[in-house]
Scaffold this active site. Structure first.
Site, PDB file in Angstrom:
ATOM      1  N   PHE A 533       4.276  28.121 -22.138  1.00  0.00           N
ATOM      2  CA  PHE A 533       3.941  26.611 -21.713  1.00  0.00           C
ATOM      3  C   PHE A 533       5.172  26.226 -20.777  1.00  0.00           C
ATOM      4  CE2 PHE A 533       2.180  27.177 -26.045  1.00  0.00           C
ATOM      5  CZ  PHE A 533       1.237  26.266 -26.094  1.00  0.00           C
ATOM      6  N   PHE A 538       8.848  27.082 -22.822  1.00  0.00           N
ATOM      7  CA  PHE A 538       9.229  27.986 -23.904  1.00  0.00           C
ATOM      8  C   PHE A 538       7.860  28.525 -23.782  1.00  0.00           C
ATOM      9  CE2 PHE A 538       6.846  24.506 -26.327  1.00  0.00           C
ATOM     10  CZ  PHE A 538       5.909  25.145 -27.156  1.00  0.00           C
ATOM     11  N   GLU A 540       5.236  30.731 -26.637  1.00  0.00           N
ATOM     12  CA  GLU A 540       4.917  31.010 -28.250  1.00  0.00           C
ATOM     13  C   GLU A 540       4.211  32.384 -28.453  1.00  0.00           C
ATOM     14  OE1 GLU A 540       1.747  29.247 -31.541  1.00  0.00           O
ATOM     15  OE2 GLU A 540       1.340  29.061 -29.296  1.00  0.00           O
ATOM     16  N   ILE A 541       4.937  33.135 -28.982  1.00  0.00           N
ATOM     17  CA  ILE A 541       4.630  34.611 -29.553  1.00  0.00           C
ATOM     18  C   ILE A 541       3.655  34.441 -30.822  1.00  0.00           C
ATOM     19  CG2 ILE A 541       5.160  36.579 -30.405  1.00  0.00           C
ATOM     20  CD1 ILE A 541       7.989  36.324 -28.901  1.00  0.00           C
ATOM     21  N   VAL A 542       2.389  34.921 -30.539  1.00  0.00           N
ATOM     22  CA  VAL A 542       1.308  34.823 -31.452  1.00  0.00           C
ATOM     23  C   VAL A 542       1.206  35.882 -32.111  1.00  0.00           C
ATOM     24  CG1 VAL A 542      -0.988  34.411 -31.685  1.00  0.00           C
ATOM     25  CG2 VAL A 542       0.387  33.332 -29.802  1.00  0.00           C
ATOM     26  N   CYS A 544       2.577  40.165 -32.982  1.00  0.00           N
ATOM     27  CA  CYS A 544       3.295  41.494 -32.337  1.00  0.00           C
ATOM     28  C   CYS A 544       3.354  42.543 -33.310  1.00  0.00           C
ATOM     29  CB  CYS A 544       4.946  41.005 -32.211  1.00  0.00           C
ATOM     30  SG  CYS A 544       6.166  42.166 -32.030  1.00  0.00           S
ATOM     31  N   LEU A 576       9.517  30.936 -29.168  1.00  0.00           N
ATOM     32  CA  LEU A 576       9.366  30.178 -30.606  1.00  0.00           C
ATOM     33  C   LEU A 576       8.113  31.281 -31.079  1.00  0.00           C
ATOM     34  CD1 LEU A 576       9.345  26.492 -29.970  1.00  0.00           C
ATOM     35  CD2 LEU A 576      11.171  27.780 -30.770  1.00  0.00           C
ATOM     36  N   ILE A 607       2.271  23.698 -30.738  1.00  0.00           N
ATOM     37  CA  ILE A 607       2.286  24.892 -31.581  1.00  0.00           C
ATOM     38  C   ILE A 607       1.903  24.240 -33.167  1.00  0.00           C
ATOM     39  CG2 ILE A 607       3.570  26.589 -30.236  1.00  0.00           C
ATOM     40  CD1 ILE A 607       5.641  26.220 -32.256  1.00  0.00           C
ATOM     41  N   TYR A 610       2.751  26.503 -39.286  1.00  0.00           N
ATOM     42  CA  TYR A 610       2.107  27.392 -40.578  1.00  0.00           C
ATOM     43  C   TYR A 610       2.926  27.316 -41.688  1.00  0.00           C
ATOM     44  CZ  TYR A 610      -0.351  31.507 -42.521  1.00  0.00           C
ATOM     45  OH  TYR A 610      -0.715  32.298 -43.270  1.00  0.00           O
TER      46      TYR A 610
END
Length: 813
Positions: A533, A538, A540-542, A544, A576, A607, A610
């Site tokens: 973004f 920043f 966003e790590i979805v 890993c 993030l 984002i 969760y």
């Protein structure tokens, strides 16, 4: 280290025609005194800015419109008694005062500067700088014989003149703003180095990098021929195109070297292959001819580099410059569409810490679209354990730290000693080649080695590769990319069993997401899926994950380090992610924490929150080369260890006892005691230092009367500020003028700050005053290279200062 420094400044063989920046108005010739002319302008500006306020207003009144009542239209005060011939700009104008009337409108000079009465000193000084640039350009216009060049000078003259009248910042009005062509010359040469020489061993490749730096340095200081000269030499060339490039070069590169009111750019960063083609043939011929003429003057260590390797380098580069099918000028090379070895960050002009990044990307554009839609994601990660040892693969070989002209060590340890210690560490006879042990010793590696060393070693050997890939709806599918995406979907599905496979598939193949994939033996064994973004600052790590049978090898850490460098390259400095209970430990090891640096307003709505997972963030430091960070720390530890060993060896030295007291001697100087004795031939008492670190206190007259001390110090400070070499130290260093200055210099000092301290009676002793003054000179030498003008000014001013101190009797002569 000498090689690197020499190339930055231009080697001895390339200090002739075309390589010294010529001053505007030089008629298209190489001005040998150009650098000196720039320095003289800077000195004039410093002297004018230190003048009394009335003197400054008198200067500005000549260029300011009349503000008297009655809507006077006079645009500048003119003397009633002008000299018979126009005065030179380097001569002092006749003395005037604010009451003298204007020859044009009859209003006084004071009426032309009423609008400046409440203007800050900083703004007045800025306007004075533009005034001197205007006067300099005025002489350029009258001296210049070339019509095209004269026209540019006159346009810039009017622009600066208008800026003074409107009290604005000079802004060049053009249809296009820099850069004018992509890729730039610098990027093209970077690509050339990787395209032709990435397979070479480290030392040979470093030689090529040195040659590339040398070549780019010459372009930045090359004096372009005028359009009329070029028409005579190449009548069939694109005259209009070259004239446009020449005009841009004058406005953005050449004139701003001397008129610092205008923004300055490097030629290699704003021009591309078009300009390089226009100058390459002539430039190559002159460079090689000059090298042959001055070969006897070259130092031995540069002779082979310049006379043997440089001509070959230029010949190979010439083919790529004039070839219509060379890949180094293609955007595909930057995006890695060809699937070959890709992209580089910057080889030739590294930031504060030298860094190179090599990533292959998918056909998708590097800059993702910014969308405000919610990105629902649950992030999880397999938690790779700490690894053993390794080294970076061959392509991303970092440049030697000698490239940095500024010393990195702050304190009492001389840089000569640091360099000597580093040489012993790098000695093949002392330790194995490179920052870590070779592959044959992998089984013997220490358990305390960095987590990512083994992964770096495998990358260097070509066992593993890293690629940033993604799906695209706008380009023809790449079969290999699609196979890797399917492999990533399988890895994430197996390692994150609680995530729905459909959900993983949707995000991995979503064109808005990218994945840094880890490839081993042609198959995917891990990756990090992310969404950038840029507008929000920043990523966003979805997902890993690393496949289970390849964990505990440092792949997870090395993956994250590559991802960090990729984002630094794209100027996104925050991560993030929502981590579940199994991934929190892994992310903590990678520098993530629950302390989120990104403002909540930046990521809310972008984002998904969760439930059951922890939001974690990581702020990146652009000065850190993350993939080499553990190597750097290891080398620093080695340096400190060697320094401690040397110091201990000195301290443990045993000297014989003193026998003089048996002979009736009752007292001896401290300096005469063996082991405490000061080192040989100190420059001054202040610089003397002993083996134990003891320093003698300079003897002198300490003035106990506060008023007498104040008067004496004030006189000395005035003498120092009036010295011709004091101009670089008059005011605090601006961050815009010296990037990274305050990261290197912890305790800045300048003459303006000293004047304020003196007025507030801060200096209660001579030692405080001398310490602040000495800090000015020390900081200057800490930040600037020895061959710079600032460094020389510091040495000369320091010598003058101690002369004045001795004359005042504050220290012994």
């Amino acid at each position: 280290m000498a090689d690197s420094a020499g190339i930055q400044q231009g080697s001895p063989a390339i200090g002739a025609a075309g390589l010294v920046p010529a001053a505007p108005g030089a008629g298209g010739t190489e001005g040998s005194g150009a650098a000196g002319g720039s320095a003289r302008i800077a000195v004039k500006k410093a002297q004018l800015r230190s003048s009394p306020r009335p003197k400054k207003l008198e200067k500005l009144g000549v260029y300011s419109s009349c503000k008297a009542e009655g809507a006077c239209k006079c645009n500048g005060w003119k003397s009633q008694n002008p000299p018979p011939t126009p005065p030179r700009t380097d001569q002092q104008a006749n003395a005037v005062n604010l009451q003298e009337p204007c020859r044009s409108c009859s209003h006084t000079l004071g009426d032309h500067v009423t609008h400046l009465e409440n203007v800050s000193e900083e703004e007045v000084n800025r306007l004075l700088g533009i005034v001197l640039d205007v006067e300099y350009l005025y002489t350029c216009v009258h001296k210049e014989e070339d019509a095209d060049t004269k026209q540019v000078y006159f346009s810039l003259f009017k622009l600066l003149r208008k800026s003074i009248l409107q009290m604005g910042k000079p802004m060049l009005e053009a249809q296009e703003s820099p850069p004018f062509e992509r890729p730039s010359i610098e990027q093209g040469v970077n690509n050339f180095v990787q395209y032709k020489f990435s397979h070479l061993p480290s030392k040979e490749r470093q030689t090529i990098v040195e040659l590339a730096k040398m070549f780019l340095n010459q372009i930045n200081y090359w004096q372009l021929e005028t359009p009329s000269q070029r028409r005579q030499r190449v009548p069939t060339d694109d005259a209009a195109g070259y004239k446009a490039s020449y005009t841009r070069w004058l406005c953005y590169c050449n004139v701003p070297q001397f008129c610092d009111s205008l923004p300055r750019y490097d030629t290699t960063q704003i021009f591309g292959r078009t300009l390089l083609r226009a100058v390459f043939t002539v430039m190559r011929k002159q460079l090689l001819e000059q090298a042959r003429q001055e070969k006897d003057k070259l130092p031995p260590e540069k002779r082979t580099l310049i006379l043997t390797h440089f001509p070959k380098f230029l010949s190979m580069l010439e083919e790529e410059v004039y070839s219509h099918s060379s890949p180094i000028w293609s955007q595909d090379f930057l995006a890695g569409v060809s699937g070959g070895q890709i992209p580089i960050h910057t080889v030739i002009s590294p930031p504060a810490v030298a860094r190179q990044l090599y990533y292959s990307t998918s056909p998708v554009s590097v800059d993702p679209s910014t969308c405000g839609s919610v990105s629902p994601a649950r992030k999880s990660a397999s938690a790779p354990e700490p690894s053993q040892v390794g080294e970076k693969r061959k392509p991303p070989e970092p440049l030697p730290y000698e490239e940095n002209k500024r010393p990195r060590v702050v304190g009492d340890i001389p840089m000569e000693l640091i360099n000597e210690v580093m040489a012993t560490i790098a000695d093949p006879a002392a330790i194995p080649e490179g920052p870590i042990v070779p592959p044959v010793q992998t089984s013997l590696l220490s358990a305390h080695s960095a987590r990512d060393e083994a992964a770096r070693l495998e990358e260097r050997r070509g066992v593993i590769e890293f690629h940033v890939i993604g799906n695209s709806l706008n380009q023809k599918p790449n079969k290999r990319i699609l196979m890797w995406l399917v492999g990533l979907q399988n890895v994430f599905s197996h390692q994150l069993p609680r995530m729905p496979k459909e959900y993983i598939t949707r995000l991995v193949f979503d064109p808005k997401h990218k994945t840094l994939s880890l490839i081993k033996d042609g198959r995917v064994i891990g990756g990090i899926c992310f969404r950038m973004f840029p507008s929000q600052g920043f990523t966003e790590i979805v997902f890993c994950a690393v496949t289970s049978n390849e964990q505990v090898k440092g792949y997870g850490t090395h993956l994250m380090n590559h991802l960090k460098e990729y984002h630094i390259k794209h100027e996104i400095l925050n991560f993030l992610t929502y981590a579940d209970e199994y991934a929190i430990g892994y992310f903590k090891k990678q520098g993530f924490s629950k302390d989120i640096k990104v403002p909540k307003a930046k990521y809310v709505g972008y984002i998904k929150d969760y439930e059951g997972a922890t939001l974690m963030g990581c702020e990146l430091n652009p000065s850190i080369p993350y993939t080499e960070f553990s190597v750097i720390i290891k080398k620093q530890k080695e340096i400190i260890k060697k320094l401690i060993e040397r110091k201990q060896a000195q301290i443990r030295k045993v000297y014989p006892g003193l026998s003089c007291f048996k002979e009736g001697v009752r007292q001896i100087p401290i300096e005469s005691i063996p082991g405490i004795r000061t080192s040989a031939t100190p420059l001054t008492v202040q610089h003397a230092q002993s083996e134990t670190g003891w320093k003698p206190i300079g003897k002198g007259k300490e003035l106990k009367d506060p008023d007498q001390l104040y008067s004496t110090l004030k006189t000395i400070l005035q003498h120092v500020k009036s010295h011709p070499n004091a101009w670089p130290f008059m005011e605090p260093v601006k961050k815009t003028e010296a990037p990274g200055y305050y990261q290197v210099i912890r305790f800045p000092m300048d003459l303006k700050t000293m004047s304020e301290r003196l007025k507030s009676r801060y200096y209660t002793t001579r030692k405080l005053f001398m310490a602040d003054m000495q800090r000015i000179f020390t900081n200057c030498r800490e930040y600037n290279p020895p061959e710079s003008e600032y460094y020389k000014c510091a040495n000369l001013l320091e010598k003058f200062f101690y002369t004045k101190i001795k004359e005042a009797g504050l220290i012994e002569k």
